[in-house]
Scaffold this active site. Structure first.
Site, PDB file in Angstrom:
ATOM      1  CE1 TYR A  57     -45.633  66.195  12.590  1.00 47.20           C
ATOM      2  CE2 TYR A  57     -43.360  65.064  11.385  1.00 47.20           C
ATOM      3  CZ  TYR A  57     -44.192  64.986  12.337  1.00 47.20           C
ATOM      4  OH  TYR A  57     -43.955  64.607  13.973  1.00 47.20           O
ATOM      5  CG  HIS A 124     -49.787  62.463  14.435  1.00 50.65           C
ATOM      6  ND1 HIS A 124     -49.020  63.121  13.517  1.00 50.65           N
ATOM      7  CD2 HIS A 124     -49.322  62.902  15.198  1.00 50.65           C
ATOM      8  CE1 HIS A 124     -48.493  63.736  14.068  1.00 50.65           C
ATOM      9  NE2 HIS A 124     -47.797  63.775  14.927  1.00 50.65           N
ATOM     10  CB  SER A 203     -40.008  68.289  22.062  1.00 47.85           C
ATOM     11  OG  SER A 203     -40.808  68.699  20.250  1.00 47.85           O
ATOM     12  CG  LEU A 205     -32.421  69.410  22.164  1.00 47.32           C
ATOM     13  CD1 LEU A 205     -31.505  69.534  20.922  1.00 47.32           C
ATOM     14  CD2 LEU A 205     -31.871  69.355  23.366  1.00 47.32           C
ATOM     15  N   GLY A 206     -37.106  70.412  24.181  1.00 47.82           N
ATOM     16  CA  GLY A 206     -38.102  71.726  24.243  1.00 47.82           C
ATOM     17  C   GLY A 206     -37.719  72.157  23.467  1.00 47.82           C
ATOM     18  NE  ARG A 207     -43.581  72.148  21.003  1.00 44.23           N
ATOM     19  CZ  ARG A 207     -43.657  70.948  20.104  1.00 44.23           C
ATOM     20  NH1 ARG A 207     -43.304  70.423  19.265  1.00 44.23           N
ATOM     21  NH2 ARG A 207     -44.384  69.954  20.504  1.00 44.23           N
ATOM     22  N   GLY A 208     -36.318  73.095  21.077  1.00 45.50           N
ATOM     23  CA  GLY A 208     -35.189  73.874  20.671  1.00 45.50           C
ATOM     24  C   GLY A 208     -34.765  74.793  22.029  1.00 45.50           C
ATOM     25  CG  PHE A 209     -36.750  77.473  25.554  1.00 44.22           C
ATOM     26  CD1 PHE A 209     -36.468  78.902  25.556  1.00 44.22           C
ATOM     27  CD2 PHE A 209     -36.569  77.172  27.241  1.00 44.22           C
ATOM     28  CE1 PHE A 209     -36.737  79.641  26.169  1.00 44.22           C
ATOM     29  CE2 PHE A 209     -35.871  78.206  28.001  1.00 44.22           C
ATOM     30  CZ  PHE A 209     -36.377  80.095  28.116  1.00 44.22           C
TER      31      PHE A 209
END
Length: 328
Positions: A57, A124, A203, A205-209
């Site tokens: 990252y 990873h 994720s 939250l679905g990458r925020g979606f």
């Protein structure tokens, strides 16, 4: 604000919800170190112990950031990081799991983190060219040397998990799991549960979606990875928004946000599940933690799943190349 309870990943005790730190350095636009450090401190103050990073990252930036944030507070943190991506950002993906690289990567991570040990060390992605026995064997040597406390895998397939666990106990599997990514439920999650391995959904939250905050990619920074992801592409985006609209209706009926409902659904998948929603903002951190207080009945869970059936999710979670590196 809720009091964050404790769950276990194998024998490792962690907060019931962790904090994914990738977006503080990578993938979702420009970094803001001071804002991120303030959010990290707030997370610790609220009882979040599991902080998740990787040497990939921001090409080491994220580990250095975490090191700065936890200076003087190391005993409050379950520190998780990952190794495996041997390429720089923007270069063709190259995974390494050979023993020499495992040792080299760990030493570099410890320096960046300013730590004398890593609590949870993940591979990873699985290196298809190196037997998992070699990789985990080298990771186990790090445990014996006191540099690592517990081992994990990320996006590994069921048979790989079995082989790895036979070499050294695996505490956790970190893989994508949310209402719009459920492929691990068929085979991978049951194997983990058979072996006593905890599940760490990234994720969730679905990458925020799934929060409903994104109705197009136009407001995203040019460097935001979501601009190139299939589920955010024209056509797919609109179909997926219809699912979010249904989640919003259910959330409003319970007096919570769509994001809290989606996160609570993940949290309710079992006591061995510790999601790591990511954010660099305190407001969203607090909103995510409050999802721990959302109680869902069997009827609620069924209604949520009916609103977001897997077969109606439009687009794959990664592009074709990236998909070749998951569930290996």
């Amino acid at each position: 604000m809720t009091n964050v309870s404790t769950r276990h990943l194998g024998e490792l005790a962690v907060s019931a919800q962790g904090l994914g730190c990738m977006g503080m350095s990578h993938a979702y636009g420009a970094a803001d170190d001071e804002q991120s450090i303030a959010t990290l401190h707030r997370a610790l103050d609220l009882g979040v112990t599991l902080l998740d990073t990787s040497d990939y990252y921001g090409v080491g930036h994220n580990e250095k950031l975490i090191g700065r944030a936890i200076a003087g507070r190391r005993d409050e943190v379950v520190l998780a990081t990952k190794f495996g991506f041997a390429n720089r950002l923007g270069e063709p993906t190259r995974i390494r799991g050979d023993a020499a690289y495992v040792r080299q990567a760990c030493e570099a991570s410890l320096r960046r983190l300013g730590a004398d040990h890593i609590d949870l060390y993940y591979q990873h992605r699985v290196d298809p060219q190196v037997p998992i026995e070699e990789t985990v064997g080298a990771m186990a040597e790090l445990v014996r040397a006191g540099k690592v406390r517990h081992l994990g895998l990320s996006e590994a397939g069921a048979q790989t998990i079995r082989r790895a666990h036979a070499v050294h106990p695996i505490a956790a599997l970190q893989s994508e799991w949310s209402l719009w990514t459920r492929d691990l439920e068929t085979e991978i999650a049951p194997v983990c549960r058979e072996l006593g391995i905890g599940l760490v959904p990234f994720s969730p939250l679905g990458r925020g979606f799934l929060t409903g905050r994104y109705t197009s990619v136009e407001g995203l920074e040019e460097t935001d990875m979501r601009r190139t992801q299939p589920r955010f592409a024209d056509g797919n985006l609109e179909r997926n928004l219809a699912i979010v609209a249904k989640l919003n209706e259910l959330a409003e009926a319970k007096g919570v946000t769509a994001g809290q409902l989606a996160l609570a659904w993940v949290q309710h998948q079992g006591d061995d599940v510790v999601p790591i929603p990511g954010t660099r903002r305190q407001r969203y951190l607090e909103e995510n933690i409050a999802a721990l207080d959302v109680e869902l009945s069997a009827e609620d869970l069924a209604a949520i799943e009916a609103a977001a059936p897997s077969e109606q999710i439009a687009g794959t979670r990664y592009d074709a190349t990236s998909l070749t590196f998951v569930n290996g």
